[in-house]
Each structure stands twice: as C-alpha cells, then as structure tokens.
Write an enzyme that holds these catalytic residues in place. Structure first.
Site, short mmCIF file in Angstrom:
data_model
loop_
_atom_site.label_atom_id
_atom_site.label_comp_id
_atom_site.label_asym_id
_atom_site.label_seq_id
_atom_site.Cartn_x
_atom_site.Cartn_y
_atom_site.Cartn_z
CB CYS A 1 -0.92 0.01 1.22
SG CYS A 1 -2.02 -1.41 1.30
C1 BEZ Z 1 0.55 -4.64 1.87
O1 BEZ Z 1 0.20 -3.51 1.57
O2 BEZ Z 1 1.71 -5.02 1.76
C2 BEZ Z 1 -0.45 -5.63 2.41
C3 BEZ Z 1 -1.57 -5.17 3.08
C4 BEZ Z 1 -2.46 -6.09 3.58
C5 BEZ Z 1 -2.27 -7.44 3.40
C6 BEZ Z 1 -1.15 -7.88 2.69
C7 BEZ Z 1 -0.24 -6.97 2.19
#
Ligand code: BEZ
Length: 211
Positions: free
Chosen positions: A45
């Site tokens: 994210c």
């Molecule tokens: C991420 O942004 O890396 C992420 C967020 C939630 C679950 C898995 C990955």
C-alpha cells in the site's frame, strides 16, 4: 449486489484527509478514480500511494480526480503520510477516505469476506462525470496495482466516448484504433479521413483520430 459497469456510482458523505466531503459535490465535472487499499502502514500500500501521488499531473491532464480509501481512521491516514514521503519521496496529494465504520467500503462492496473480513481488497472504480461506473478492477492484497494501466484505460474510455472506435489489445495512446463494426465502409471514409485498413470485414483499423 456488487456495483457493475454502467451503474450510477452511489453517493456518500465521508471524512477524508482533505476534510469532510459529499462525494457527488467533490466529483464536480471530473472523472474519478476511487480506490481502496487494505491497510495503512503496510508495504504494498505504501508503494501504491506514493505512485498515485507521483502520477497526479497525469491524472489532472485527463480531468481525473483520485481518492483513496481504507477502513483505517483519519489519524492513521495522516500519520502514514510521513512514512509514504520517507519511503517513496512523494507527498500524498489526494484525499484519503477514513472509513472505520466501513460505510463506504460496504456501499462499494470493497470487503470480500472470503479474502479478509477486516480489510478492504484493492478495488478500483473509474467513474465518469455523469457518475456512471466505467471500469472496475479488483486486486488481491498481495499484488500492487499498475496505475499506468488505469491511466491507459481512462485514455481508451475518453477516446471511445468521443469517436466511434474501440482500442485493441495492449493499445497505448497514439496507436491505431479499431473502427466500430456498426460503422459502414462509406461512413468510415467520412469519419476517418486518414483512412482505414480492412483486416477482416469486422476488423478495420485507423490511425488514432484525435492526433
Ligand atoms: C501490503 O500492503 O503489503 C499488504 C496489506 C495487507 C495485506 C497484505 C499486504
């Protein structure tokens, strides 16, 4: 029921990092990319939000406003902004909706319980100035999105709204486009003065008409 292409995007009120908004008022006469991410302070994210900030001018040039969402609260979104700046060099320059009560996430069916009961998936909605949903994409939490592809689809939507054409596989702005099958050869001669090539009677290509 999920939101489908051609549906009118639901209106809502929400708190964002740029203040309270009424979605329809905020849209004005722009196109919109409404996208959700699973969680603040997570790696994928963080890269995505930095990239969307970097592409701000590319969205603006297409009359597109961008707005993010997760079920985290406003305080979290605001605190995360400095990490995004540290990690990506980009200042978040678009509003992020804080949706801890999941009101917007549920309205837009962004929580897929068999994937996660607590976080939103990576949804994308492209909404046109008439409030119609023109594109939906859903990615899993583990896969960062390709926002260049979202810009490409907006280019295609805006072009095909203006001309009787569609865009072929892997089309990029500037490439040849497809003459709509409903257009006769006679009409095509008038509509596409640069000419067209007939590969099959139903597959005719022409240079992109707006360049
Ligand atoms: C991420 O942004 O890396 C992420 C967020 C939630 C679950 C898995 C990955």
């Amino acid at each position: 029921m999920s939101i489908q292409l051609g549906d009118i995007a639901p209106d809502f009120r929400a708190s964002t990092t740029e203040g309270e908004i009424s979605f329809y008022d905020w849209i004005g006469d722009a196109w919109v990319v409404l996208f959700s991410h699973p969680k603040d302070f997570t790696p994928v994210c963080t890269t995505e939000l930095g990239e969307v900030a970097r592409l701000k001018e590319d969205f603006l040039r297409r009359n597109v406003k961008v707005i993010g969402l997760s079920v985290d609260d406003l305080e979290s979104h605001e605190a995360w902004g400095s990490d995004i700046r540290d990690a990506t060099g980009q200042v978040v320059n678009f509003p992020m909706i804080a949706d801890p009560d999941r009101a917007v996430a549920e309205l837009y069916d962004m929580i897929h319980p068999n994937s996660s009961t607590t976080t939103t998936v990576r949804s994308v909605f492209v909404i046109d100035p008439t409030r119609r949903v023109r594109l939906t994409i859903t990615y899993p939490a583990s896969t960062g999105r390709n926002f260049a592809e979202i810009l490409r689809t907006i280019d295609s939507l805006q072009l095909t709204d203006q001309y009787q054409v569609s865009t072929p596989v892997n089309w990029q702005n500037g490439d040849d486009v497809i003459v709509a099958p409903a257009v006769s050869d006679e009409e095509a001669k008038m509509l596409f003065p640069k000419g067209f090539r007939t590969i099959k009677p139903y597959l005719r290509t022409t240079p992109q008409p707006d360049i």
